[in-house]
Write a protein that holds these residues in place. Structure first.
Motif, PDB file in Angstrom:
ATOM      1  N   SER A 117     -31.975 -24.627   5.507  1.00 43.48           N
ATOM      2  CA  SER A 117     -32.987 -24.497   6.551  1.00 43.48           C
ATOM      3  C   SER A 117     -32.663 -23.282   7.408  1.00 43.48           C
ATOM      4  N   PRO A 118     -33.681 -22.656   8.019  1.00 45.34           N
ATOM      5  CA  PRO A 118     -33.411 -21.522   8.901  1.00 45.34           C
ATOM      6  C   PRO A 118     -32.404 -21.850   9.998  1.00 45.34           C
ATOM      7  N   ALA A 119     -32.494 -23.041  10.577  1.00 46.38           N
ATOM      8  CA  ALA A 119     -31.568 -23.425  11.646  1.00 46.38           C
ATOM      9  C   ALA A 119     -30.132 -23.496  11.128  1.00 46.38           C
ATOM     10  N   ALA A 120     -29.955 -24.082   9.933  1.00 45.64           N
ATOM     11  CA  ALA A 120     -28.609 -24.194   9.367  1.00 45.64           C
ATOM     12  C   ALA A 120     -28.020 -22.821   9.063  1.00 45.64           C
ATOM     13  N   VAL A 121     -28.867 -21.923   8.577  1.00 48.67           N
ATOM     14  CA  VAL A 121     -28.395 -20.571   8.263  1.00 48.67           C
ATOM     15  C   VAL A 121     -27.935 -19.854   9.524  1.00 48.67           C
ATOM     16  N   VAL A 122     -28.741 -19.934  10.573  1.00 48.93           N
ATOM     17  CA  VAL A 122     -28.398 -19.237  11.818  1.00 48.93           C
ATOM     18  C   VAL A 122     -27.166 -19.846  12.459  1.00 48.93           C
ATOM     19  N   GLU A 123     -27.091 -21.159  12.523  1.00 41.43           N
ATOM     20  CA  GLU A 123     -25.922 -21.798  13.123  1.00 41.43           C
ATOM     21  C   GLU A 123     -24.665 -21.502  12.319  1.00 41.43           C
ATOM     22  N   GLY A 124     -24.828 -21.330  11.018  1.00 43.09           N
ATOM     23  CA  GLY A 124     -23.680 -21.010  10.174  1.00 43.09           C
ATOM     24  C   GLY A 124     -23.082 -19.636  10.431  1.00 43.09           C
ATOM     25  N   GLN A 125     -23.836 -18.784  11.131  1.00 40.08           N
ATOM     26  CA  GLN A 125     -23.339 -17.447  11.451  1.00 40.08           C
ATOM     27  C   GLN A 125     -22.410 -17.456  12.660  1.00 40.08           C
ATOM     28  N   GLY A 126     -22.345 -18.568  13.379  1.00 41.69           N
ATOM     29  CA  GLY A 126     -21.466 -18.661  14.535  1.00 41.69           C
ATOM     30  C   GLY A 126     -21.790 -17.626  15.591  1.00 41.69           C
ATOM     31  N   LYS A 127     -20.732 -16.984  16.117  1.00 43.51           N
ATOM     32  CA  LYS A 127     -20.906 -16.019  17.199  1.00 43.51           C
ATOM     33  C   LYS A 127     -21.406 -14.666  16.716  1.00 43.51           C
ATOM     34  N   ALA A 128     -21.579 -14.527  15.404  1.00 41.02           N
ATOM     35  CA  ALA A 128     -22.108 -13.262  14.882  1.00 41.02           C
ATOM     36  C   ALA A 128     -23.540 -13.030  15.359  1.00 41.02           C
ATOM     37  N   ILE A 129     -24.226 -14.110  15.743  1.00 38.95           N
ATOM     38  CA  ILE A 129     -25.569 -14.003  16.316  1.00 38.95           C
ATOM     39  C   ILE A 129     -25.498 -14.410  17.774  1.00 38.95           C
ATOM     40  N   PHE A 130     -25.947 -13.536  18.649  1.00 38.72           N
ATOM     41  CA  PHE A 130     -25.917 -13.793  20.089  1.00 38.72           C
ATOM     42  C   PHE A 130     -26.735 -15.053  20.387  1.00 38.72           C
TER      43      PHE A 130
END
Length: 341
Positions: free
Chosen positions: A266-279
């Protein structure tokens, strides 16, 4: 022995004769690599660097000691660098510390497991300097960027550290390269210090900060046409190139993340999986954008953005209006995709 950033900076200026090994580790591997680069540069242009992979030490624990005690062909000082050191290199580090004096050794590692015997050995040994690097956050930008900029003769104006930090995704090596580029652009040095402002970031296509570009990028990529129209209309002259380039970086990021979405996440899982790499402030908008933009649509948007940038540069600014039309069209594409869901 444990060392902080100030201790590493001192070692960069003059490596102590009784120091056998500097070990850099932690979650922020970009910080460790950046420190390693500065330490190596401290030896001067004539230093010979022998590079070893951490994986090579597992099968040959004597390789590190052999490299550290080898004779220099030209009599110059040598540095041994190990990348990817892990717990399986403990025997190699033990052999180094128990062996005769030799060339200094610089090792870069990732995150050691709890109870690591290699880390325990290094932390206690007087001939080892161990520095752990934690991931920096936006609130660290002012201090971190100021420390990097000062030796280059740059004085950062308000908002510049945050803009550089966000555009580099917090990667210290990228931030240092950007500062070096700006020092050349401004002809800055310790003898000729220069101020670095938002106008300089815009001149070389670096994001001018959240206040000017974060909101329009979010509106465009999530299909908020009304907000995008209002924000783009209020942008100052000369913002077209920085905004186009910032959008190019955002769409390139979406291309990579969309690959994981297409693989079933899911888009949410992908983004959360990036950790602090995404502000953290951007996560909600990126999650929504990932649900709207397919790979073919992203490819088309990237091509249009590159064409618009070329048009603006070749026309000397006459094509700014055309760029604005494209930005609004991108917002409409996202809006249409949202209605089809």
């Amino acid at each position: 022995m444990k060392a902080d950033a100030a201790r590493i900076a001192a070692i960069t200026r003059a490596w102590p004769a009784d120091l056998r090994l500097v070990l850099l580790h932690g979650h922020d591997e970009s910080a460790s690599r950046d420190m390693a680069g500065q330490l190596a540069a401290g030896f001067g242009a004539g230093v010979t660097i022998t590079e070893l992979a951490g994986s090579a030490l597992r099968s040959d624990p004597q390789a590190l000691l052999a490299a550290a005690t080898s004779l220099s062909m030209f009599g110059d000082r040598e540095l041994v660098r190990v990348d990817g050191l892990d717990d399986e290199g403990q025997a190699a580090v033990t052999a180094l510390l128990e062996g005769p004096p030799g060339h200094p050794v610089l090792a870069v590692a990732g995150v050691f497991k709890k109870g690591s015997k290699l880390l325990a050995l290094a932390d206690k040994h007087v001939a080892v300097a161990v520095c752990i690097n934690y991931e920096a956050s936006l609130r660290d930008a002012g201090r971190l960027l100021a420390e990097m900029a000062a030796p280059l003769g740059l004085r950062l104006e308000r908002g510049v550290p945050e803009g550089l930090f966000e555009s580099a995704g917090g990667d210290r090596m990228i931030m240092r390269r950007e500062l070096e580029k700006f020092a050349l652009y401004k002809d800055a040095s310790l003898q000729n210090p220069q101020r670095l402002g938002a106008e300089d970031l815009a001149a070389l296509g670096i994001a001018t900060g959240e206040a000017e570009l974060f909101a329009p990028i979010a509106a465009i990529t999530t299909g908020d046409v009304g907000e995008a129209t209002d924000l783009i209309g209020r942008l100052p002259d000369g913002t077209a190139i920085p905004l186009l380039r910032a959008l190019e970086r955002r769409f390139a990021q979406l291309v990579l993340l969309r690959t994981e979405v297409d693989a079933g996440q899911s888009p949410a899982a992908v983004v959360e999986g990036q950790g602090k790499a995404i502000f953290w402030k951007e996560k909600t908008f990126i999650i929504k954008a990932l649900s709207l933009w397919t790979q073919p649509a992203l490819a088309g948007a990237m091509g249009d953005l590159l064409a618009a940038e070329r048009a603006v540069k070749s026309s000397g600014g006459i094509a700014d209006l055309g760029a604005q039309h494209l930005l609004l069209d991108l917002a409409r594409r996202a809006a249409v995709a949202g209605r089809r869901r």
